[in-house]
Each structure stands twice: as structure tokens, then as C-alpha cells.
Design an enzyme around this catalytic site. Sequence first.
Site, short mmCIF file in Angstrom:
data_model
loop_
_atom_site.label_atom_id
_atom_site.label_comp_id
_atom_site.label_asym_id
_atom_site.label_seq_id
_atom_site.Cartn_x
_atom_site.Cartn_y
_atom_site.Cartn_z
N ASP A 41 0.85 -1.19 0.00
CA ASP A 41 0.00 0.00 0.00
C ASP A 41 0.89 1.24 0.00
OD1 ASP A 41 -3.28 0.12 0.91
OD2 ASP A 41 -2.17 2.01 0.94
N ASP A 62 3.90 1.90 -4.44
CA ASP A 62 3.00 2.68 -5.29
C ASP A 62 2.78 1.82 -6.54
OD1 ASP A 62 1.77 4.31 -7.12
OD2 ASP A 62 2.96 6.08 -6.65
N VAL A 63 1.59 1.30 -6.68
CA VAL A 63 1.35 0.32 -7.75
C VAL A 63 1.42 0.92 -9.14
CG1 VAL A 63 0.08 -1.41 -6.41
CG2 VAL A 63 -1.17 0.53 -7.42
N ASN A 89 -5.74 -5.15 -6.12
CA ASN A 89 -6.98 -4.55 -5.64
C ASN A 89 -6.92 -3.05 -5.45
OD1 ASN A 89 -9.49 -4.54 -3.75
ND2 ASN A 89 -7.79 -3.82 -2.45
N TYR A 157 -13.19 5.87 -14.21
CA TYR A 157 -13.30 4.70 -13.32
C TYR A 157 -13.94 3.52 -14.05
CZ TYR A 157 -14.43 1.93 -9.17
OH TYR A 157 -14.53 0.92 -8.24
N LYS A 161 -12.15 -0.07 -15.13
CA LYS A 161 -12.61 -1.37 -14.64
C LYS A 161 -12.97 -2.29 -15.81
CE LYS A 161 -12.01 -0.52 -10.27
NZ LYS A 161 -10.87 -1.18 -9.58
N THR A 192 -17.69 0.62 2.68
CA THR A 192 -16.35 1.00 3.14
C THR A 192 -16.43 2.46 3.64
OG1 THR A 192 -15.76 1.73 0.92
CG2 THR A 192 -15.14 -0.51 1.51
P1 NAD Z 1 -10.18 1.96 -0.10
O1 NAD Z 1 -10.00 3.39 -0.48
O2 NAD Z 1 -10.82 1.63 1.24
O3 NAD Z 1 -8.77 1.22 -0.16
C1 NAD Z 1 -7.91 1.36 -1.25
C2 NAD Z 1 -6.47 1.21 -0.77
O4 NAD Z 1 -5.62 1.36 -1.93
C3 NAD Z 1 -6.03 2.29 0.24
O5 NAD Z 1 -5.40 1.68 1.34
C4 NAD Z 1 -5.06 3.15 -0.55
O6 NAD Z 1 -4.01 3.69 0.24
C5 NAD Z 1 -4.52 2.15 -1.57
N1 NAD Z 1 -3.95 2.80 -2.75
C6 NAD Z 1 -4.49 3.81 -3.48
N2 NAD Z 1 -3.65 4.16 -4.46
C7 NAD Z 1 -2.57 3.35 -4.37
C8 NAD Z 1 -1.36 3.23 -5.09
N3 NAD Z 1 -1.08 4.02 -6.12
N4 NAD Z 1 -0.47 2.28 -4.71
C9 NAD Z 1 -0.73 1.48 -3.65
N5 NAD Z 1 -1.85 1.55 -2.93
C10 NAD Z 1 -2.76 2.48 -3.27
O7 NAD Z 1 -10.99 1.30 -1.30
P2 NAD Z 1 -11.95 0.02 -1.38
O8 NAD Z 1 -13.34 0.52 -1.34
O9 NAD Z 1 -11.52 -1.05 -0.45
O10 NAD Z 1 -11.66 -0.44 -2.87
C11 NAD Z 1 -10.73 -1.45 -3.21
C12 NAD Z 1 -10.91 -1.82 -4.67
O11 NAD Z 1 -12.24 -2.27 -4.87
C13 NAD Z 1 -10.70 -0.68 -5.65
O12 NAD Z 1 -10.05 -1.19 -6.82
C14 NAD Z 1 -12.11 -0.23 -5.96
O13 NAD Z 1 -12.20 0.40 -7.21
C15 NAD Z 1 -12.83 -1.55 -5.95
N6 NAD Z 1 -14.27 -1.51 -5.74
C16 NAD Z 1 -14.79 -0.88 -4.63
C17 NAD Z 1 -16.16 -0.84 -4.46
C18 NAD Z 1 -16.78 -0.14 -3.24
O14 NAD Z 1 -17.98 0.08 -3.24
N7 NAD Z 1 -15.99 0.18 -2.21
C19 NAD Z 1 -17.00 -1.43 -5.40
C20 NAD Z 1 -16.45 -2.07 -6.51
C21 NAD Z 1 -15.08 -2.09 -6.66
#
Ligand code: NAD
Length: 258
Positions: A41, A62-63, A89, A157, A161, A192
Site C-alpha cells: 500500500d 505505489d502500484v 486490488n 473509473y 474497470k 467502506t
Molecule cells: P479503499 O479506499 O478503502 O482502499 C484502497 C487502498 O488502496 C487504500 O489503502 C489506498 O491507500 C490504496 N492505494 C491507493 N492508491 C494506491 C497506489 N497508487 N499504490 C498502492 N496503494 C494504493 O478502497 P476500497 O473501497 O476497499 O476499494 C478497493 C478496490 O475495490 C478498488 O479497486 C475499488 O475500485 C474496488 N471496488 C470498490 C467498491 C466499493 O464500493 N468500495 C465497489 C467495486 C469495486
Amino acid sequence: MEVNARRLVGRSAVVTGGASGIGLAAARRLAAEGAHVVVADLNAAAGEAAAAEVGGLFVRTDVTQEDDVVALYAATHEAYGSVDIAFNNAGINPTDDGSVLDTGLDAWRRVQEVNLTSVFHCCKHALPYMREQGRGSIVNTASFVAVMGAATSQISYSASKGGVLSMSRELGVQFAREGIRVNALCPGPVNTPLLQELFAADPEQAQRRLVHVPAGRFAEPEEIAAAVAFLASDDASFVNATTFLVDGGIAGAYVTPV
Ligand code: NAD
């Protein structure tokens, strides 16, 4: 959620975005099933805490940076001797990504880099370890918006996806005979902190979305993590190149119950 299964004993599992939300829930679940978890992360404080909680390793990553991703899998291999599971993720959902009419090129590109190019880097650099082992499971987080249109658009976004979904399918097909499976996980809206904040500020926005969910509620992160653990495990040995929806029925719905 009680976890009785121990399907991942001795496997190594890299979770990007493992410091929060779905990634954190997945790190906990994979560890509960016996995996050695590597939390990757940007957020070092939360990432260190998550790794400590699950008895794993934190690698600040940093991904969007290819060198970071290369170092991430090298550190995983060095610590645990394999790269068995890659849960790609990490993702962002920023407010300056909206309608195609208003979204600037900077926002477009930032979202593509974090959500899509990152998955390219992660697959590219996890796969050589998996090919060498003759075994591996990659789970890439897409979204239900990869398969459905939303009038509440976040154009970059959704496009990112869609890219994750087709990239995952292609890789699943390409490497199927090498013991490697690649699936796209497509969550519906998940409860979340991000979503809670957004909808607490604007309950009408929450209602506008909830009406489309047959289940009548958003998912809990643990419900998505359970799907990750399944896809990562040998229980999913014939599940490959799929669009794995975990959306409470949204994508199957026309009229929902009142
Ligand atoms: P979140 O914001 O709670 O967590 C995302 C994490 O990714 C954070 O810890 C952040 O620091 C990290 N991050 C961001 N940019 C980064 C980078 N460049 N390098 C490394 N780490 C990085 O988000 P979430 O809701 O848990 O979402 C996780 C995944 O699920 C995402 O890909 C999101 O698009 C997808 N998603 C979420 C939902 C939803 O409703 N929450 C629905 C469908 C898909």
C-alpha cells in the site's frame, strides 16, 4: 464472519491496497485461512498496522510505479519462497472523475494509472514467479460497473474497470495450461469508509443507488473477502477467466423488490 476453512496454508498472498476496505478484509481472511500475507500500500502507517495484525509483511508500494511492483514480488519471494496469490486490488474513485463532459485529462489519466496500468504491472511481474512454480491465482478487482452502465457516471473509473475485466480474461486464457488462473472480481457497492462518508453527506445519493440492489443493502467488505479467498484457493480450480460478480444481484436485476 466466522472462518472455518484453512485452504491456503503455506501459500503466499500479495494484497495491493491491503491497508483499507476490501484489501484489509481480504488480508485478514487470507491470513485466517493460513496464507502468508504481504500487504502492499501507499499508506505506510495503516499498511504496517494491517501487516502486523495478520502476522505478515508490509511493503510500501505505489502500484503505478513499475520498479515498486518488481520489488514487491521480489520481497515476497524472498520472505516466503513463492508468489502463489496476487490480489490486485488497489484503486481510486476520486470526485474529479465524473461525466465525460466535465472530466479533465489529468483526472482521466490518474484513474487509468492507478486502476488499470497498476494491474498490468502487477500481472506482468507476478506471472514469471507463477510460471516458474507452475501454480498461481491472480484476482484482479474490477467492479460491477465494468458490466453495467451508470447514469451517475465516473467515466474514467468505469473505463478502467472494463480494462481490468478484459485484461484478466485474456491472461486467464493465455496462461490456463500453466496452472495459473486469472479472474476479475466484480464487487457491487461495498460498505467502506469512503462510501459511508459520501452517503452520510448525501442520503439521497445512497437511496438512488440502493433501490437498484435486490439485496436491499450494500456489501460488507468481509463478503467480498470471502469471494477472494475462494478464487485464491484450490476450491476454485476450474474457475478461470471469469467475470466474478459479487453484487447482491444488481447485474441480474430489472425490477427489484420494494
Ligand atoms: P479503499 O479506499 O478503502 O482502499 C484502497 C487502498 O488502496 C487504500 O489503502 C489506498 O491507500 C490504496 N492505494 C491507493 N492508491 C494506491 C497506489 N497508487 N499504490 C498502492 N496503494 C494504493 O478502497 P476500497 O473501497 O476497499 O476499494 C478497493 C478496490 O475495490 C478498488 O479497486 C475499488 O475500485 C474496488 N471496488 C470498490 C467498491 C466499493 O464500493 N468500495 C465497489 C467495486 C469495486
